[in-house]
Design a protein around this motif. Structure first.
Motif, PDB file in Angstrom:
ATOM      1  N   GLY A   9       0.399  -1.271   0.065  1.00 12.58           N
ATOM      2  CA  GLY A   9      -0.175  -0.105  -0.248  1.00 12.58           C
ATOM      3  C   GLY A   9       0.825   1.324   0.083  1.00 12.58           C
ATOM      4  O   GLY A   9       1.868   1.615   0.797  1.00 12.58           O
ATOM      5  N   GLY A  10       0.881   2.436  -1.155  1.00  8.61           N
ATOM      6  CA  GLY A  10       1.200   3.498  -0.270  1.00  8.61           C
ATOM      7  C   GLY A  10       2.597   3.307  -1.782  1.00  8.61           C
ATOM      8  O   GLY A  10       2.698   4.216  -2.159  1.00  8.61           O
ATOM      9  N   SER A  11       3.132   1.833  -2.721  1.00 13.52           N
ATOM     10  CA  SER A  11       4.090   2.039  -3.182  1.00 13.52           C
ATOM     11  C   SER A  11       3.745   2.669  -4.878  1.00 13.52           C
ATOM     12  O   SER A  11       4.846   3.372  -5.040  1.00 13.52           O
ATOM     13  CB  SER A  11       4.083   0.580  -3.412  1.00 13.52           C
ATOM     14  N   GLY A  12       2.223   2.960  -5.197  1.00 15.28           N
ATOM     15  CA  GLY A  12       2.330   3.584  -6.670  1.00 15.28           C
ATOM     16  C   GLY A  12       2.250   2.895  -7.711  1.00 15.28           C
ATOM     17  O   GLY A  12       1.601   3.257  -8.740  1.00 15.28           O
ATOM     18  N   LYS A  13       0.887   1.715  -6.617  1.00 19.10           N
ATOM     19  CA  LYS A  13       0.409   0.460  -7.903  1.00 19.10           C
ATOM     20  C   LYS A  13      -0.735   1.418  -8.507  1.00 19.10           C
ATOM     21  O   LYS A  13      -1.116   0.853  -9.761  1.00 19.10           O
ATOM     22  CB  LYS A  13      -0.312  -0.167  -7.126  1.00 19.10           C
ATOM     23  N   THR A  14      -1.575   2.354  -7.607  1.00 18.57           N
ATOM     24  CA  THR A  14      -2.638   3.143  -8.591  1.00 18.57           C
ATOM     25  C   THR A  14      -2.165   3.698  -9.575  1.00 18.57           C
ATOM     26  O   THR A  14      -2.910   4.255 -10.818  1.00 18.57           O
ATOM     27  CB  THR A  14      -3.829   3.482  -7.791  1.00 18.57           C
ATOM     28  N   THR A  15      -0.986   4.563  -8.717  1.00 20.02           N
ATOM     29  CA  THR A  15      -1.045   5.559  -9.927  1.00 20.02           C
ATOM     30  C   THR A  15      -0.254   4.970 -11.260  1.00 20.02           C
ATOM     31  O   THR A  15      -0.924   5.521 -12.593  1.00 20.02           O
ATOM     32  CB  THR A  15       0.943   6.573  -9.164  1.00 20.02           C
ATOM     33  N   LEU A  16       0.746   4.212 -10.831  1.00 17.30           N
ATOM     34  CA  LEU A  16       1.538   3.398 -12.535  1.00 17.30           C
ATOM     35  C   LEU A  16       0.856   2.711 -12.844  1.00 17.30           C
ATOM     36  O   LEU A  16       0.066   3.027 -14.348  1.00 17.30           O
ATOM     37  CB  LEU A  16       2.529   2.603 -11.875  1.00 17.30           C
ATOM     38  N   GLY A 213      10.656   0.062 -10.015  1.00 17.83           N
ATOM     39  CA  GLY A 213      10.677   0.553  -8.950  1.00 17.83           C
ATOM     40  C   GLY A 213      10.526   2.316  -8.818  1.00 17.83           C
ATOM     41  O   GLY A 213      10.165   2.928  -9.952  1.00 17.83           O
ATOM     42  N   ASN A 214       8.992   2.580  -8.287  1.00 22.49           N
ATOM     43  CA  ASN A 214       8.939   3.612  -7.376  1.00 22.49           C
ATOM     44  C   ASN A 214       9.485   4.620  -6.665  1.00 22.49           C
ATOM     45  O   ASN A 214      10.048   4.709  -6.206  1.00 22.49           O
ATOM     46  CB  ASN A 214       7.256   3.841  -7.338  1.00 22.49           C
ATOM     47  N   LYS A 215       9.211   6.157  -7.810  1.00 20.44           N
ATOM     48  CA  LYS A 215       9.674   7.549  -6.490  1.00 20.44           C
ATOM     49  C   LYS A 215      11.435   7.035  -6.291  1.00 20.44           C
ATOM     50  O   LYS A 215      11.645   7.100  -4.862  1.00 20.44           O
ATOM     51  CB  LYS A 215       8.530   7.130  -5.366  1.00 20.44           C
ATOM     52  N   LEU A 237      10.799   4.573 -11.766  1.00 12.15           N
ATOM     53  CA  LEU A 237      10.563   5.897 -12.132  1.00 12.15           C
ATOM     54  C   LEU A 237      10.711   6.733 -10.977  1.00 12.15           C
ATOM     55  O   LEU A 237      10.778   6.281  -9.845  1.00 12.15           O
ATOM     56  CB  LEU A 237       9.076   6.333 -12.228  1.00 12.15           C
ATOM     57  N   GLY A 238      10.876   7.913 -11.507  1.00 14.22           N
ATOM     58  CA  GLY A 238      11.211   9.113 -10.338  1.00 14.22           C
ATOM     59  C   GLY A 238       9.734   9.854  -9.446  1.00 14.22           C
ATOM     60  O   GLY A 238       8.842   9.551  -9.811  1.00 14.22           O
ATOM     61  N   GLN A 239      10.445  10.769  -9.460  1.00 14.58           N
ATOM     62  CA  GLN A 239       8.872  12.047  -8.052  1.00 14.58           C
ATOM     63  C   GLN A 239       8.536  12.228  -9.333  1.00 14.58           C
ATOM     64  O   GLN A 239       9.455  13.002 -10.049  1.00 14.58           O
ATOM     65  CB  GLN A 239      10.019  12.322  -7.705  1.00 14.58           C
ATOM     66  N   SER A 240       7.334  12.977  -9.955  1.00 11.64           N
ATOM     67  CA  SER A 240       6.586  12.442 -10.883  1.00 11.64           C
ATOM     68  C   SER A 240       5.713  14.078 -10.493  1.00 11.64           C
ATOM     69  O   SER A 240       5.063  14.342  -9.551  1.00 11.64           O
ATOM     70  CB  SER A 240       6.021  12.111 -11.333  1.00 11.64           C
ATOM     71  N   ASN A 241       6.136  15.403 -10.863  1.00  3.87           N
ATOM     72  CA  ASN A 241       5.473  16.433 -10.682  1.00  3.87           C
ATOM     73  C   ASN A 241       4.379  16.177 -11.506  1.00  3.87           C
ATOM     74  O   ASN A 241       3.306  16.707 -11.316  1.00  3.87           O
ATOM     75  CB  ASN A 241       6.859  17.812 -11.435  1.00  3.87           C
TER      76      ASN A 241
HETATM   77  N1  ADP Z   1       6.126   8.563  -9.069  1.00  4.50           N
HETATM   78  C1  ADP Z   1       5.512   9.412  -8.605  1.00  4.50           C
HETATM   79  N2  ADP Z   1       5.422  10.623  -8.392  1.00  4.50           N
HETATM   80  C2  ADP Z   1       5.111  11.375  -7.208  1.00  4.50           C
HETATM   81  N3  ADP Z   1       4.178  10.489  -6.138  1.00  4.50           N
HETATM   82  C3  ADP Z   1       3.637   9.867  -6.652  1.00  4.50           C
HETATM   83  C4  ADP Z   1       4.670   8.734  -7.698  1.00  4.50           C
HETATM   84  N4  ADP Z   1       3.845   7.426  -7.682  1.00  4.50           N
HETATM   85  C5  ADP Z   1       3.125   7.343  -6.580  1.00  4.50           C
HETATM   86  N5  ADP Z   1       3.123   9.109  -5.863  1.00  4.50           N
HETATM   87  C6  ADP Z   1       2.581   9.486  -4.866  1.00  4.50           C
HETATM   88  O1  ADP Z   1       1.980   8.331  -3.893  1.00  4.50           O
HETATM   89  C7  ADP Z   1       0.843   8.324  -3.266  1.00  4.50           C
HETATM   90  C8  ADP Z   1       0.225   6.933  -3.172  1.00  4.50           C
HETATM   91  O2  ADP Z   1       0.731   5.861  -4.432  1.00  4.50           O
HETATM   92  P1  ADP Z   1      -0.614   5.360  -4.987  1.00  4.50           P
HETATM   93  O3  ADP Z   1      -0.527   4.979  -6.577  1.00  4.50           O
HETATM   94  O4  ADP Z   1      -1.716   5.413  -3.962  1.00  4.50           O
HETATM   95  O5  ADP Z   1       0.013   3.677  -4.055  1.00  4.50           O
HETATM   96  P2  ADP Z   1      -0.824   2.751  -4.660  1.00  4.50           P
HETATM   97  O6  ADP Z   1      -2.005   2.646  -5.645  1.00  4.50           O
HETATM   98  O7  ADP Z   1      -0.220   1.103  -4.033  1.00  4.50           O
HETATM   99  O8  ADP Z   1      -1.345   2.703  -2.587  1.00  4.50           O
HETATM  100  C9  ADP Z   1       0.569   9.084  -4.095  1.00  4.50           C
HETATM  101  O9  ADP Z   1      -0.757  10.464  -3.648  1.00  4.50           O
HETATM  102  C10 ADP Z   1       0.641   9.546  -5.365  1.00  4.50           C
HETATM  103  O10 ADP Z   1       0.177  10.501  -5.922  1.00  4.50           O
END
Ligand code: ADP
Ligand code: MG
Length: 328
Positions: A9-16, A213-215, A237-241
């Motif tokens: 949780g929080g790793s960025g699954k949904t975002t990616l 790898g994320n963030k 992937l890095g931090q994305s603006n």
């Molecule tokens: N590459 C990224 N750059 C900037 N913010 C990110 C990045 N990946 C994830 N985040 C932020 O991290 C937080 C958690 O991401 P999220 O996709 O919701 O995680 P998960 O689905 O794994 O729980 C969100 O606020 C999201 O915007």
């Protein structure tokens, strides 16, 4: 092609997942997106307003309809009640395609417009405290599994599932339903420990597992992931603006996503395409049956009062050839 995003949780699954879906759409690929994460955020990440996201139909709530449709005229499945989440298709079953209209999509999918096209989005529906016990959680994620097991996908079509890497997906076999599984990991010990656990489960089933790898910031992060994950590290992937702006509810046009992140998304697409080339429909069907028999024995037979092993159609192999168009 069927693709899962898993991770802590929080790793960025949904975002990616959402970025990948946008990328595929920009490349004009048809996409069915499925939100099966405990925290249902995929709709929002694809730009839906809170009201729109809240109005998404819940797959779990339409389980009877899904079962009745998929069962079709399969003589081995006596009723929808005798169908469990692992009941495999057989002769007479109705199959789903990515790019078609069908009653399951009518009831459970909504079209989401993106900058470059549109996708179908399905969602399990929010999980409550009691879901995380046993039965209801099964019915929610079980609806996804039934759909995946009845879904015939071609090489240029995508099903993208944002998924929790929980024990349920291991027990049911859902984790074996994908051509490639992207494990999203931050460069932390916790991120990597989810990878190890997943790898352990996946080992005996030929699951193609790639770490994203994320963030990741700088060499030290990259070294850490390389050291811990080795060749399974696909890309970072890095931090994305762009993502930061999206989080504020102001997503720039997708074409403005940072070029290196855009390249990373293309790497994911290439990896998915490579994996699909290894798709073995016979093995895919065999694994479905394996997990069905296992679930039948451990709880399904007792729950339904039916010998669920008799639902297996020994001659049936899921494939594009088995997907004859269904009237209505
Ligand atoms: N590459 C990224 N750059 C900037 N913010 C990110 C990045 N990946 C994830 N985040 C932020 O991290 C937080 C958690 O991401 P999220 O996709 O919701 O995680 P998960 O689905 O794994 O729980 C969100 O606020 C999201 O915007
Ligand atoms: Mg999420």
């Amino acid at each position: 092609m069927k693709i899962a995003f898993v991770g802590k949780g929080g790793s960025g699954k949904t975002t990616l997942s959402s970025l990948f879906i946008r990328h595929l759409t920009a490349n004009e690929a048809p996409v069915v997106a499925v939100d099966a994460d405990i925290n249902q955020h995929l709709g929002a990440a694809l730009g839906l307003s809170d009201e729109e996201a809240a109005a998404l139909p819940a797959l779990g709530a339409h389980l009877p309809l899904i079962k009745d449709y998929l069962r079709g005229s399969n003589p081995r499945i006596s009723s929808a009640d005798a169908m469990i989440k692992t009941t495999p298709p057989g002769e007479g079953s109705r199959l789903l395609r990515v790019n078609e209209d069908n009653p399951v999509y009518d009831a459970c999918a909504r079209t989401v417009r993106l900058d470059d096209g549109e996708v179908r989005l399905m969602a399990t529906g929010p999980f409550t405290e009691s879901d995380l016990g046993v039965a209801c959680y099964h019915s929610k994620v079980g609806a996804v599994e039934l759909c995946l097991n009845h879904l015939v996908d071609g090489p240029d079509e995508y099903v993208v599932v944002d998924m929790t890497a929980g024990s349920d997906s291991f027990a049911s076999g859902m984790f074996t339903r994908f051509d490639v599984t992207f494990l999203v990991a931050e460069p932390t010990r916790k991120g990597v420990s989810v990878y190890r656990q997943y790898k352990e489960y996946a080992r005996d089933f030929g699951v193609s597992l790639k770490v994203v790898g994320n963030k990741v910031q700088g060499e030290d992060d990259l070294d850490f992931l390389r050291q811990e994950v080795g060749d399974d590290l696909l890309v970072t992937l890095g931090q994305s603006n762009w993502v930061r702006a999206m989080e504020k509810g102001r997503p720039p046009r997708f074409e403005l996503l940072e070029a290196d992140n855009r390249c990373a998304l293309q790497t994911l697409q290439d990896a998915a395409e490579d994996s699909y080339e290894n798709r073995d429909w016979e093995r895919y069907t065999r694994q479905m049956v394996h997990f069905h028999l296992r679930n039948a024995e451990s709880w399904g037979n007792a729950k339904t009062g039916v010998d669920l092993a008799s639902q297996v159609d020994p001659a049936f192999i899921l494939s594009e050839a088995s997907a004859v168009p269904q009237p209505g």
